[in-house]
Scaffold this motif. Sequence first.
Motif, PDB file in Angstrom:
ATOM      1  N   GLY A   3      36.438  47.677  44.255  1.00  0.00           N
ATOM      2  CA  GLY A   3      36.513  46.612  43.153  1.00  0.00           C
ATOM      3  C   GLY A   3      35.057  45.984  43.023  1.00  0.00           C
ATOM      4  N   ALA A   4      33.894  46.524  43.033  1.00  0.00           N
ATOM      5  CA  ALA A   4      32.667  45.717  43.041  1.00  0.00           C
ATOM      6  C   ALA A   4      32.220  45.568  41.787  1.00  0.00           C
TER       7      ALA A   4
ATOM      8  N   SER B 104      33.915  44.157  38.785  1.00  0.00           N
ATOM      9  CA  SER B 104      34.492  42.997  38.138  1.00  0.00           C
ATOM     10  C   SER B 104      34.976  41.795  39.259  1.00  0.00           C
TER      11      SER B 104
ATOM     12  N   GLY C 146      35.381  41.146  43.380  1.00  0.00           N
ATOM     13  CA  GLY C 146      34.355  41.905  44.148  1.00  0.00           C
ATOM     14  C   GLY C 146      32.867  41.800  43.424  1.00  0.00           C
TER      15      GLY C 146
ATOM     16  N   ASP D  47      38.016  57.124  41.831  1.00  0.00           N
ATOM     17  CA  ASP D  47      38.985  56.707  41.364  1.00  0.00           C
ATOM     18  C   ASP D  47      40.126  56.546  42.292  1.00  0.00           C
TER      19      ASP D  47
ATOM     20  N   THR E 286      44.947  46.539  40.858  1.00  0.00           N
ATOM     21  CA  THR E 286      45.504  46.404  39.471  1.00  0.00           C
ATOM     22  C   THR E 286      46.887  45.698  39.500  1.00  0.00           C
TER      23      THR E 286
ATOM     24  N   VAL F 242      46.636  51.994  44.249  1.00  0.00           N
ATOM     25  CA  VAL F 242      45.136  51.477  44.180  1.00  0.00           C
ATOM     26  C   VAL F 242      45.405  50.223  45.334  1.00  0.00           C
TER      27      VAL F 242
ATOM     28  N   SER G  21      47.024  38.266  48.187  1.00  0.00           N
ATOM     29  CA  SER G  21      47.138  37.366  47.070  1.00  0.00           C
ATOM     30  C   SER G  21      48.258  36.231  47.563  1.00  0.00           C
TER      31      SER G  21
ATOM     32  N   PRO H  43      44.578  34.607  47.543  1.00  0.00           N
ATOM     33  CA  PRO H  43      44.348  33.587  46.382  1.00  0.00           C
ATOM     34  C   PRO H  43      45.513  33.558  45.505  1.00  0.00           C
TER      35      PRO H  43
ATOM     36  N   PRO I 199      39.392  39.557  34.800  1.00  0.00           N
ATOM     37  CA  PRO I 199      40.037  40.493  33.735  1.00  0.00           C
ATOM     38  C   PRO I 199      41.484  40.991  34.106  1.00  0.00           C
ATOM     39  N   LEU I 200      41.629  40.747  35.521  1.00  0.00           N
ATOM     40  CA  LEU I 200      43.012  41.413  35.996  1.00  0.00           C
ATOM     41  C   LEU I 200      44.110  40.641  35.440  1.00  0.00           C
TER      42      LEU I 200
HETATM   43  N1  NAP Z   1      42.882  37.466  39.428  1.00  0.00           N
HETATM   44  C1  NAP Z   1      43.850  36.980  40.212  1.00  0.00           C
HETATM   45  O1  NAP Z   1      44.715  36.136  39.823  1.00  0.00           O
HETATM   46  C2  NAP Z   1      44.039  37.484  41.541  1.00  0.00           C
HETATM   47  C3  NAP Z   1      44.800  36.490  42.478  1.00  0.00           C
HETATM   48  C4  NAP Z   1      45.132  37.123  43.798  1.00  0.00           C
HETATM   49  C5  NAP Z   1      44.781  38.273  44.112  1.00  0.00           C
HETATM   50  N2  NAP Z   1      43.945  39.080  43.316  1.00  0.00           N
HETATM   51  C6  NAP Z   1      43.470  40.404  43.939  1.00  0.00           C
HETATM   52  O2  NAP Z   1      41.984  40.425  44.027  1.00  0.00           O
HETATM   53  C7  NAP Z   1      41.658  41.505  43.798  1.00  0.00           C
HETATM   54  C8  NAP Z   1      40.506  41.736  42.873  1.00  0.00           C
HETATM   55  O3  NAP Z   1      40.870  41.100  41.575  1.00  0.00           O
HETATM   56  P1  NAP Z   1      40.125  40.554  40.188  1.00  0.00           P
HETATM   57  O4  NAP Z   1      41.111  39.498  39.875  1.00  0.00           O
HETATM   58  O5  NAP Z   1      38.634  40.542  40.637  1.00  0.00           O
HETATM   59  O6  NAP Z   1      40.392  42.014  39.057  1.00  0.00           O
HETATM   60  P2  NAP Z   1      39.353  42.576  38.161  1.00  0.00           P
HETATM   61  O7  NAP Z   1      38.241  41.646  37.647  1.00  0.00           O
HETATM   62  O8  NAP Z   1      40.249  43.109  37.168  1.00  0.00           O
HETATM   63  O9  NAP Z   1      38.529  43.839  39.007  1.00  0.00           O
HETATM   64  C9  NAP Z   1      39.343  44.731  39.546  1.00  0.00           C
HETATM   65  C10 NAP Z   1      38.553  45.667  40.228  1.00  0.00           C
HETATM   66  O10 NAP Z   1      39.446  46.921  40.747  1.00  0.00           O
HETATM   67  C11 NAP Z   1      38.826  48.116  40.512  1.00  0.00           C
HETATM   68  N3  NAP Z   1      39.715  48.941  40.373  1.00  0.00           N
HETATM   69  C12 NAP Z   1      41.027  49.046  39.633  1.00  0.00           C
HETATM   70  N4  NAP Z   1      41.586  50.233  39.576  1.00  0.00           N
HETATM   71  C13 NAP Z   1      40.656  51.145  40.367  1.00  0.00           C
HETATM   72  C14 NAP Z   1      40.813  52.551  40.511  1.00  0.00           C
HETATM   73  N5  NAP Z   1      41.798  53.150  40.039  1.00  0.00           N
HETATM   74  N6  NAP Z   1      39.788  52.940  41.211  1.00  0.00           N
HETATM   75  C15 NAP Z   1      38.743  52.238  41.519  1.00  0.00           C
HETATM   76  N7  NAP Z   1      38.670  51.037  41.340  1.00  0.00           N
HETATM   77  C16 NAP Z   1      39.560  50.431  40.610  1.00  0.00           C
HETATM   78  C17 NAP Z   1      38.102  47.896  39.233  1.00  0.00           C
HETATM   79  O11 NAP Z   1      36.913  48.786  39.039  1.00  0.00           O
HETATM   80  P3  NAP Z   1      36.674  49.749  37.772  1.00  0.00           P
HETATM   81  O12 NAP Z   1      37.692  49.488  36.774  1.00  0.00           O
HETATM   82  O13 NAP Z   1      35.308  49.425  37.355  1.00  0.00           O
HETATM   83  O14 NAP Z   1      36.758  51.117  38.327  1.00  0.00           O
HETATM   84  C18 NAP Z   1      37.561  46.509  39.525  1.00  0.00           C
HETATM   85  O15 NAP Z   1      36.336  46.430  39.992  1.00  0.00           O
HETATM   86  C19 NAP Z   1      42.755  42.475  43.589  1.00  0.00           C
HETATM   87  O16 NAP Z   1      43.169  43.154  44.825  1.00  0.00           O
HETATM   88  C20 NAP Z   1      43.862  41.421  43.040  1.00  0.00           C
HETATM   89  O17 NAP Z   1      45.295  41.862  43.148  1.00  0.00           O
HETATM   90  C21 NAP Z   1      43.489  38.737  42.016  1.00  0.00           C
END
Ligand code: NAP
Length: 234
Positions: free
Chosen positions: A13-14, A16, A19, A53, A79, A99, A127, A172, A178-179
């Motif tokens: 997840g590097a 976005s 990461g 992927d 995701t 994922v 989370s 968190p 973007p998630l």
């Molecule tokens: N945002 C929140 O509110 C929140 C809260 C609690 C926990 N989290 C957790 O934090 C972590 C990071 O989330 P984020 O908010 O930083 O999300 P993000 O900005 O959407 O980034 C998601 C990352 O996951 C990678 N990814 C997704 N599907 C993939 C696949 N099929 N293969 C390879 N890579 C994949 C994406 O890489 P590519 O698309 O470039 O391949 C991207 O680097 C996640 O586990 C999320 O559940 C997020």
Amino acid sequence: MTSLQGKTLLVTGASSGIGQALCELLVERGANVLGVTRRPSALSEDVSPILADLTQREQVSSIFQGLGKIDGLVNCAGTAYLSRIIDGNPADWEEMWRVNVMALALCCQLSLKHFPASGGRIVNVSSMSGHRVPPSGGFYAPTKFAVRAITDALRAELKSVKSPIQVACVSPGFVDTPLLDSYFLGREQSLAQTRAAMKMLEPADVAWAVLTILEAPAHVEIGDILMRSVEQQM
Ligand SMILES: NC(=O)c1ccc[n+]([C@@H]2O[C@H](COP(=O)([O-])OP(=O)(O)OC[C@H]3O[C@@H](n4cnc5c(N)ncnc54)[C@H](OP(=O)(O)O)[C@@H]3O)[C@@H](O)[C@H]2O)c1
């Protein structure tokens, strides 16, 4: 404190959000950073790409083929879809499960033989949805409960074989990445209201928590860090 200078860290997840912010901090600390992504052009400078992927088990395995020693693994890829149990699309559940859960567990397993005899650290991004179930969160929270359970199971297994590898997770609340666009797909107004109602965590805040785990003194094993913005209620 454990220095990360010259250490090798593998981060999924590097490309976005959390990461990406973490990779930038690790590079600043002088670490060699290997970033797993499907979009290598989105990686920050000085992060070495590994294409995979994570929905595809063979591609998860390929990350570790020919990989040398690593000192740390951070499972950050994830995701999120609002996909309810009563009427959600099972294809969304499957992608989240693959994922958030399967790839994470497999990365944990396959990474173990790449750590030096002295050990290292694994950090899984869970989370607050791995601690309580948001009423509108559907299938996402179950995947994050699983991350926490995998982390605890792995820690117990590592202790039982007297492995020096440590494992932790961070949990968190809302982080502005973007998630949230996919989590709130079809509920854009609700996302706008949430953003207007509170300041969310920044990706760098969570990256800092991961860094705190990675840099803790060698005899200190952090289990989980729960964190929310001061403005988030639950
Ligand atoms: N945002 C929140 O509110 C929140 C809260 C609690 C926990 N989290 C957790 O934090 C972590 C990071 O989330 P984020 O908010 O930083 O999300 P993000 O900005 O959407 O980034 C998601 C990352 O996951 C990678 N990814 C997704 N599907 C993939 C696949 N099929 N293969 C390879 N890579 C994949 C994406 O890489 P590519 O698309 O470039 O391949 C991207 O680097 C996640 O586990 C999320 O559940 C997020």
